[in-house]
Design a protein around this motif. Structure first.
Motif, PDB file in Angstrom:
ATOM      1  N   MET A  92       3.642  -6.016  -4.856  1.00  0.00           N
ATOM      2  CA  MET A  92       2.682  -5.177  -4.126  1.00  0.00           C
ATOM      3  C   MET A  92       2.282  -5.863  -2.842  1.00  0.00           C
ATOM      4  SD  MET A  92      -1.122  -4.023  -5.300  1.00  0.00           S
ATOM      5  CE  MET A  92      -1.705  -5.677  -5.049  1.00  0.00           C
ATOM      6  N   GLN A  93       2.262  -5.117  -1.751  1.00  0.00           N
ATOM      7  CA  GLN A  93       1.875  -5.668  -0.460  1.00  0.00           C
ATOM      8  C   GLN A  93       0.494  -5.141  -0.085  1.00  0.00           C
ATOM      9  OE1 GLN A  93       4.976  -4.578   2.224  1.00  0.00           O
ATOM     10  NE2 GLN A  93       6.359  -6.173   1.496  1.00  0.00           N
ATOM     11  N   ILE A  94      -0.394  -6.036   0.260  1.00  0.00           N
ATOM     12  CA  ILE A  94      -1.766  -5.673   0.636  1.00  0.00           C
ATOM     13  C   ILE A  94      -1.958  -5.997   2.094  1.00  0.00           C
ATOM     14  CG2 ILE A  94      -4.194  -6.042   0.175  1.00  0.00           C
ATOM     15  CD1 ILE A  94      -2.673  -4.791  -2.115  1.00  0.00           C
ATOM     16  N   ARG A  95      -2.414  -5.053   2.875  1.00  0.00           N
ATOM     17  CA  ARG A  95      -2.657  -5.275   4.304  1.00  0.00           C
ATOM     18  C   ARG A  95      -4.052  -5.872   4.495  1.00  0.00           C
ATOM     19  NH1 ARG A  95      -0.286   0.211   7.186  1.00  0.00           N
ATOM     20  NH2 ARG A  95       1.824   0.032   6.354  1.00  0.00           N
TER      21      ARG A  95
ATOM     22  N   ARG B 115       4.074  -0.162 -16.128  1.00  0.00           N
ATOM     23  CA  ARG B 115       2.929   0.280 -15.339  1.00  0.00           C
ATOM     24  C   ARG B 115       3.222   1.637 -14.715  1.00  0.00           C
ATOM     25  NH1 ARG B 115       1.485  -5.120 -11.735  1.00  0.00           N
ATOM     26  NH2 ARG B 115       1.065  -6.532 -13.480  1.00  0.00           N
ATOM     27  N   PHE B 116       2.170   2.275 -14.222  1.00  0.00           N
ATOM     28  CA  PHE B 116       2.339   3.482 -13.424  1.00  0.00           C
ATOM     29  C   PHE B 116       2.935   3.108 -12.064  1.00  0.00           C
ATOM     30  CE2 PHE B 116      -1.415   4.748 -16.084  1.00  0.00           C
ATOM     31  CZ  PHE B 116      -0.728   5.677 -16.853  1.00  0.00           C
ATOM     32  N   ALA B 117       3.770   3.970 -11.534  1.00  0.00           N
ATOM     33  CA  ALA B 117       4.368   3.723 -10.227  1.00  0.00           C
ATOM     34  C   ALA B 117       3.303   3.775  -9.139  1.00  0.00           C
ATOM     35  CB  ALA B 117       5.446   4.767  -9.939  1.00  0.00           C
ATOM     36  N   SER B 118       3.302   2.781  -8.268  1.00  0.00           N
ATOM     37  CA  SER B 118       2.356   2.761  -7.162  1.00  0.00           C
ATOM     38  C   SER B 118       2.921   1.937  -6.020  1.00  0.00           C
ATOM     39  CB  SER B 118       1.013   2.175  -7.606  1.00  0.00           C
ATOM     40  OG  SER B 118       0.115   2.111  -6.526  1.00  0.00           O
ATOM     41  N   PRO B 119       3.157   2.553  -4.870  1.00  0.00           N
ATOM     42  CA  PRO B 119       2.992   3.989  -4.657  1.00  0.00           C
ATOM     43  C   PRO B 119       4.176   4.758  -5.240  1.00  0.00           C
ATOM     44  CG  PRO B 119       3.857   2.956  -2.683  1.00  0.00           C
ATOM     45  CD  PRO B 119       3.585   1.839  -3.654  1.00  0.00           C
TER      46      PRO B 119
ATOM     47  N   ILE C 138      -3.861   0.533 -11.315  1.00  0.00           N
ATOM     48  CA  ILE C 138      -2.489   0.880 -10.966  1.00  0.00           C
ATOM     49  C   ILE C 138      -1.650  -0.366 -10.714  1.00  0.00           C
ATOM     50  CG2 ILE C 138      -1.021   2.147  -9.352  1.00  0.00           C
ATOM     51  CD1 ILE C 138      -2.758   3.899 -11.129  1.00  0.00           C
ATOM     52  N   ASP C 139      -2.194  -1.318  -9.948  1.00  0.00           N
ATOM     53  CA  ASP C 139      -1.444  -2.534  -9.617  1.00  0.00           C
ATOM     54  C   ASP C 139      -2.427  -3.604  -9.160  1.00  0.00           C
ATOM     55  OD1 ASP C 139       0.672  -4.208  -9.303  1.00  0.00           O
ATOM     56  OD2 ASP C 139       1.677  -3.057  -7.739  1.00  0.00           O
TER      57      ASP C 139
END
Length: 395
Positions: free
Chosen positions: A1-4, A208-212, A56-57
């Motif tokens: 996961m990438q967080i800005r 997990r649920f897909a995100s996004p 979600i993540d």
């Protein structure tokens, strides 16, 4: 996961607003609010604000939450309460303990079949010109290997082509310039098909649920024929499902599955297709109504889902991902024995999906059926089309 990082400060403000909306004065949502009751209660670091949402993540800096109102937000991890931060770390640690292959489906106990699949058309009256015929042909999937052994194409047939529609079905098209009454033409394939049982992942709770949700998955969140997720009655039904958002994604979908099978009782008879809406209203249906309602409830909760068509039956699949983003389409039995996460069946797999685009039809199609068109003379009629699907087990 990438967080800005540039968005974190804005998200902190948004989080505060959402927490404030979720609970005035620091109180949890009332028990009478069925929608709110579906989520885990998250508390901010001040202890003054709470909101119900699904994890979600996450990474070391932030979490992604989906509120029960459907909003997806990124929240700095240090803005959560100590208990919530510990919960997030536990979820991440549990997923990291498993190998990627332990979160994938397994395939075993195969059987092989020789299959004849195709169509035959016969002139019924007068003369028909410029005939175009299409029909679906089984294709390979992880649980089904298909090999074409022979093509039987009758004289007079022209321009035999194949295409894949919406990544879910192989369609064959051929043309016949002229056909008179009593004359026949056909295209028939001989296939060797190896069909496997599907076994559930060894560690399903790490999924997990897909995100996004990627662009290729978005059709499986949209409305389809007889999966009426835009109808108010169908949208309201999702709040009836007693989902505990603190559970794993697997357990949450399993709750949807059990609720759906309890909501629609099996109608053992013959009647026109009803779909999700009518299944809800009547409380009865067959494999298609149960599958349609399950798919609708998943999509309304942001979980990609689709119909699977096998010979004489329909069941659903839903989509989850492992922590590395590897996707898994997971089946569950719509009718009969309760089977969640696997499929112990050797029925020929025909198609996957429920929103097909066909040049021969207007609007999205639930299922790709054979089609025929042509130009008839004054006293003529369209040829009679006979679909062929015959099989025998190979020892």
């Amino acid at each position: 996961m990438q967080i800005r990082n540039s968005l974190l400060s804005a998200m902190m403000v948004l989080m505060g607003l959402l927490f404030a909306q979720g609970s005035a004065g620091g109180q949890e949502a009332s028990d009478g609010d069925a929608s709110a009751a579906a989520g885990r209660v998250w508390t901010d670091d001040t202890g003054h604000h709470r909101v119900r949402a699904t994890l979600i993540d996450s990474d070391r800096k932030a979490v992604i939450l989906r509120t029960d109102a459907g909003q997806q937000i990124t929240v700095p991890l240090n803005r959560l309460s100590t208990a919530d931060q510990q919960y997030v770390r536990q979820q991440s640690t549990a997923a990291a303990e498993f190998l990627p292959e332990q979160m994938q489906l397994r395939y075993a106990h195969s059987k092989q079949f020789l299959v004849r699949a195709g169509v035959e058309i016969t002139g019924s009256q007068g003369v028909c010109n410029q005939i175009v015929v299409t029909f679906p042909l089984p294709m390979s999937w992880p649980e089904q290997h298909v090999e074409i052994l022979d093509e039987d194409i009758s004289p007079g047939v022209q321009r035999v082509t194949t295409r894949i529609l919406n990544e879910g079905v192989r369609q064959v098209e051929f043309r016949v310039p002229r056909l008179v009454a009593g004359q026949s033409a056909h295209v028939i394939y001989t296939l060797r098909i190896e069909r496997f049982h599907i076994l559930a992942p060894e560690q399903p709770h790490a999924l997990r649920f897909a995100s996004p949700v990627g662009r290729d998955l978005r059709p499986y969140l949209a409305e389809s024929p007889y999966i009426e997720i835009g109808h108010p009655r169908v949208k309201a039904a999702v709040s009836e499902i007693p989902i505990d958002a603190s559970q794993s994604a697997w357990q949450q979908v399993e709750t949807i599955y059990d609720w759906t099978r309890a909501r629609i009782s099996h109608y053992d008879g013959v009647r026109p297709l009803q779909g999700a809406l009518r299944g809800l209203e009547t409380g009865s249906g067959d494999c298609e109504e149960i599958t349609s309602l399950f798919v609708a409830m998943c999509r309304l909760r942001g979980i990609p889902a689709r119909c699977v068509w096998v010979e004489g039956h329909t069941y659903p699949e839903f989509y989850l991902e492992d922590p590395n983003g590897n996707g898994v389409w997971i089946p569950c039995e719509s009718l009969g024995d309760r089977v969640f996460g696997g499929m112990p069946s050797y029925r020929l797999l025909l198609q996957k999906g429920d929103r097909f685009t066909m040049a021969q039809k207007r609007g999205p199609q639930r299922y790709v059926a054979p089609t025929i068109s042509g130009t008839v003379d004054r006293d003529g009629a369209q040829p009679i089309l006979r679909e062929i699907l015959e099989q025998e087990e190979v020892q």
